[in-house]
Design an enzyme around this catalytic site. Structure first.
Site, PDB file in Angstrom:
ATOM      1  N   CYS A 260       0.819  -1.224   0.000  1.00 49.14           N
ATOM      2  CA  CYS A 260       0.000   0.000   0.000  1.00 49.14           C
ATOM      3  C   CYS A 260       0.851   1.273   0.000  1.00 49.14           C
ATOM      4  O   CYS A 260       0.326   2.369  -0.181  1.00 49.14           O
ATOM      5  CB  CYS A 260      -0.960  -0.009   1.179  1.00 49.14           C
ATOM      6  SG  CYS A 260      -1.889  -1.537   1.289  1.00 49.14           S
TER       7      CYS A 260
ATOM      8  N   HIS B 113      -3.411   6.683   2.471  1.00 49.05           N
ATOM      9  CA  HIS B 113      -3.868   5.387   1.976  1.00 49.05           C
ATOM     10  C   HIS B 113      -5.269   5.087   2.509  1.00 49.05           C
ATOM     11  O   HIS B 113      -5.560   5.294   3.689  1.00 49.05           O
ATOM     12  CB  HIS B 113      -2.890   4.301   2.403  1.00 49.05           C
ATOM     13  CG  HIS B 113      -3.378   2.927   2.122  1.00 49.05           C
ATOM     14  ND1 HIS B 113      -3.825   2.545   0.883  1.00 49.05           N
ATOM     15  CD2 HIS B 113      -3.523   1.844   2.936  1.00 49.05           C
ATOM     16  CE1 HIS B 113      -4.214   1.278   0.939  1.00 49.05           C
ATOM     17  NE2 HIS B 113      -4.052   0.836   2.161  1.00 49.05           N
TER      18      HIS B 113
ATOM     19  N   ASN C   3     -10.262  -0.890  -0.222  1.00 47.33           N
ATOM     20  CA  ASN C   3      -8.815  -0.680  -0.162  1.00 47.33           C
ATOM     21  C   ASN C   3      -8.201  -1.209  -1.465  1.00 47.33           C
ATOM     22  O   ASN C   3      -8.267  -2.401  -1.737  1.00 47.33           O
ATOM     23  CB  ASN C   3      -8.287  -1.454   1.060  1.00 47.33           C
ATOM     24  CG  ASN C   3      -6.791  -1.362   1.238  1.00 47.33           C
ATOM     25  OD1 ASN C   3      -6.061  -0.964   0.330  1.00 47.33           O
ATOM     26  ND2 ASN C   3      -6.324  -1.748   2.404  1.00 47.33           N
TER      27      ASN C   3
HETATM   28  N1  ACO Z   1     -18.623  -9.383   8.737  1.00 46.20           N
HETATM   29  C1  ACO Z   1     -19.140  -9.666   9.942  1.00 46.20           C
HETATM   30  N2  ACO Z   1     -18.384 -10.016  10.998  1.00 46.20           N
HETATM   31  C2  ACO Z   1     -17.049 -10.047  10.828  1.00 46.20           C
HETATM   32  C3  ACO Z   1     -16.446  -9.748   9.589  1.00 46.20           C
HETATM   33  C4  ACO Z   1     -17.306  -9.399   8.535  1.00 46.20           C
HETATM   34  N3  ACO Z   1     -16.825  -9.094   7.306  1.00 46.20           N
HETATM   35  N4  ACO Z   1     -15.139  -9.865   9.734  1.00 46.20           N
HETATM   36  C5  ACO Z   1     -14.885 -10.211  11.000  1.00 46.20           C
HETATM   37  N5  ACO Z   1     -16.046 -10.335  11.656  1.00 46.20           N
HETATM   38  C6  ACO Z   1     -16.259 -10.683  13.065  1.00 46.20           C
HETATM   39  C7  ACO Z   1     -15.080 -11.481  13.616  1.00 46.20           C
HETATM   40  O1  ACO Z   1     -15.217 -12.852  13.313  1.00 46.20           O
HETATM   41  C8  ACO Z   1     -15.212 -11.203  15.092  1.00 46.20           C
HETATM   42  O2  ACO Z   1     -16.210 -12.045  15.615  1.00 46.20           O
HETATM   43  P1  ACO Z   1     -16.018 -12.718  17.056  1.00 46.20           P
HETATM   44  O3  ACO Z   1     -15.897 -11.556  18.003  1.00 46.20           O
HETATM   45  O4  ACO Z   1     -17.269 -13.512  17.203  1.00 46.20           O
HETATM   46  O5  ACO Z   1     -14.761 -13.505  16.955  1.00 46.20           O
HETATM   47  C9  ACO Z   1     -15.730  -9.778  15.127  1.00 46.20           C
HETATM   48  O6  ACO Z   1     -16.303  -9.524  13.831  1.00 46.20           O
HETATM   49  C10 ACO Z   1     -14.688  -8.753  15.447  1.00 46.20           C
HETATM   50  O7  ACO Z   1     -13.544  -9.012  14.621  1.00 46.20           O
HETATM   51  P2  ACO Z   1     -12.248  -8.146  14.728  1.00 46.20           P
HETATM   52  O8  ACO Z   1     -11.257  -8.635  13.737  1.00 46.20           O
HETATM   53  O9  ACO Z   1     -11.840  -8.024  16.146  1.00 46.20           O
HETATM   54  O10 ACO Z   1     -12.817  -6.750  14.208  1.00 46.20           O
HETATM   55  P3  ACO Z   1     -12.195  -5.347  14.333  1.00 46.20           P
HETATM   56  O11 ACO Z   1     -13.080  -4.470  15.068  1.00 46.20           O
HETATM   57  O12 ACO Z   1     -10.740  -5.408  14.719  1.00 46.20           O
HETATM   58  O13 ACO Z   1     -12.220  -4.885  12.809  1.00 46.20           O
HETATM   59  C11 ACO Z   1     -10.852  -4.651  10.847  1.00 46.20           C
HETATM   60  C12 ACO Z   1     -11.523  -5.612  11.812  1.00 46.20           C
HETATM   61  C13 ACO Z   1     -11.916  -3.812  10.181  1.00 46.20           C
HETATM   62  C14 ACO Z   1     -10.100  -5.441   9.793  1.00 46.20           C
HETATM   63  C15 ACO Z   1      -9.904  -3.773  11.657  1.00 46.20           C
HETATM   64  O14 ACO Z   1      -9.038  -4.541  12.428  1.00 46.20           O
HETATM   65  C16 ACO Z   1      -9.107  -2.866  10.791  1.00 46.20           C
HETATM   66  O15 ACO Z   1      -9.616  -1.943  10.222  1.00 46.20           O
HETATM   67  N6  ACO Z   1      -7.811  -3.097  10.710  1.00 46.20           N
HETATM   68  C17 ACO Z   1      -6.972  -2.346   9.819  1.00 46.20           C
HETATM   69  C18 ACO Z   1      -6.552  -3.293   8.797  1.00 46.20           C
HETATM   70  C19 ACO Z   1      -6.802  -2.850   7.416  1.00 46.20           C
HETATM   71  O16 ACO Z   1      -7.487  -1.919   7.103  1.00 46.20           O
HETATM   72  N7  ACO Z   1      -6.192  -3.618   6.584  1.00 46.20           N
HETATM   73  C20 ACO Z   1      -6.239  -3.382   5.213  1.00 46.20           C
HETATM   74  C21 ACO Z   1      -5.027  -3.900   4.593  1.00 46.20           C
HETATM   75  S1  ACO Z   1      -3.655  -3.208   5.229  1.00 46.20           S
HETATM   76  C22 ACO Z   1      -3.441  -1.762   4.634  1.00 46.20           C
HETATM   77  O17 ACO Z   1      -4.010  -1.439   3.662  1.00 46.20           O
HETATM   78  C23 ACO Z   1      -2.522  -0.936   5.363  1.00 46.20           C
END
Ligand code: ACO
Length: 336
Positions: free
Chosen positions: A124, A261, A291
């Site tokens: 990214c 980004h 993304n």
């Molecule tokens: N739909 C519904 N539920 C979901 C989904 C989905 N698509 N994905 C995960 N869940 C559930 C999980 O299974 C979990 O359930 P559980 O509590 O029963 O185990 C719950 O939702 C919470 O999951 P977390 O992973 O803890 O969710 P979080 O609040 O951390 O959000 C996210 C996840 C959005 C990916 C967040 O961590 C984030 O934004 N991270 C940044 C990473 C990013 O943007 N990466 C992109 C690539 S990297 C880059 O571009 C730099």
């Protein structure tokens, strides 16, 4: 001003400037609702946690097809012929093939016969790293103009059974024309990598397979530790931007826009607070594209120009900042 460098005994005093921008995305749009019919997710979950509402997903166009369309648009907007380009750099983590490079395919499709071309892989951060690289080539005085493109078809490296990653990404491409200039427009730069944290984001590993090797598993799909990436963005990336701006020749409140980004809208909220600027100065379009990795910043830049926020008349200062797999992160402060 002092001459910047000497090549072959000739004094060279050249700078680079972004003179044109363009973007392109496949026409097929997949909404959060569409995804919820395929996997256990919802518009509410995706939009509230990430800001993403849709993404463009390619039906038949490859990464080089998207990049080629951007290159054509850049040439058309600037009235240049393809053989006037000295280089083409494509930042991508989803190339059509390792060889020829995506940039070589673009070169062939547009007929940029005089250009030297290569791909650059920094996830990214790829567009920012490629633009920083291109700026040095122009500043050397040896090359007058080239194009820098970020292009991705991440849809082919996503595990469509994995809701934790599949909902986040999309396909698209954006790019800029970079030309020699008498004015200095690249005001500050800071680039970082930390390979020791590489496991946080991974995709497309190709294992050894020869009869003389221990066979290793290929891992096609993208995987990530979302929490770790989130923390990395708001700690390391925000800190690096603040450091760079502390030494920059422009005050923070004189910067017109911060083009970061587009991974997650909540990351942008937190970044705005940490940098100490109004959130309105951080435009976002992940709601429309998801993304798109190396393509996200040039798509956003091009849309800002289309919307009249950025005028391309040399009167504004913007910060471009990418962060992602590698880990890699980097920022450029430019007059545009
Ligand atoms: N739909 C519904 N539920 C979901 C989904 C989905 N698509 N994905 C995960 N869940 C559930 C999980 O299974 C979990 O359930 P559980 O509590 O029963 O185990 C719950 O939702 C919470 O999951 P977390 O992973 O803890 O969710 P979080 O609040 O951390 O959000 C996210 C996840 C959005 C990916 C967040 O961590 C984030 O934004 N991270 C940044 C990473 C990013 O943007 N990466 C992109 C690539 S990297 C880059 O571009 C730099």
């Amino acid at each position: 001003a002092e001459p910047l460098s000497f090549l072959g005994g000739v004094e060279i005093m050249t700078f680079a400037k972004i003179s044109q921008v363009a973007h392109y995305a496949p026409s097929q749009v997949i909404s959060n609702q569409d995804l919820s019919e395929r996997m256990d997710t919802s518009d509410e979950w995706i939009a509230s946690r990430t800001g993403i509402r849709k993404r463009h997903i390619s039906q038949s166009e490859s990464t080089s097809d998207l990049a080629t369309e951007v290159a054509r648009r850049l040439l058309e907007k600037s009235g240049l012929q393809a053989d006037q380009l000295d280089f083409i750099f494509v930042a991508t983590i989803s190339p059509d093939s390792m060889m020829p490079s995506t940039a070589a395919r673009v070169q062939a499709k547009i007929g940029a016969s005089k250009a030297f071309v290569f791909d650059l892989t920094a996830a990214c951060s790829g567009f920012v790293f490629a633009l920083a690289t291109a700026e040095k080539y122009i500043r050397s005085g040896q090359y007058k103009r080239g194009i820098v493109i970020g292009s991705e078809t991440l849809s082919k490296v996503i595990d469509w059974e994995d809701r934790t990653t599949a909902v986040l990404f999309g396909d698209g491409a954006g790019g800029v024309l970079l030309e020699a200039s008498e004015q200095q427009t690249f005001l500050a730069e800071s680039l970082f990598s930390d390979g020791s944290r590489g496991e946080v984001l991974q995709s497309s590993s190709v294992g050894l397979s020869s009869p003389y090797s221990d066979k290793e598993e290929d891992k096609k799909y993208l995987s990530m530790d979302g929490r770790a990436v989130f923390d990395f963005a708001i700690r390391d990336v925000a800190k690096s931007i603040k450091h760079m701006l502390a030494d920059a020749p422009v005050a923070v409140d004189e910067i017109d826009y911060f083009l970061l980004h587009q991974a997650n809208d909540r990351i942008l909220d937190k970044m705005a607070k940490k940098i100490g600027v109004d959130r309105e100065k951080l435009p976002a379009n992940m709601m429309e594209y998801g993304n798109t990795s190396a393509a996200s910043i040039p798509i956003l830049l091009s849309e800002c120009v289309d919307q009249g926020l950025i005028k391309l008349d040399g009167s504004q200062t913007i910060l471009l900042s990418g962060f992602g797999g590698g880990l890699t992160w980097g920022s450029l402060l430019v007059t545009i």
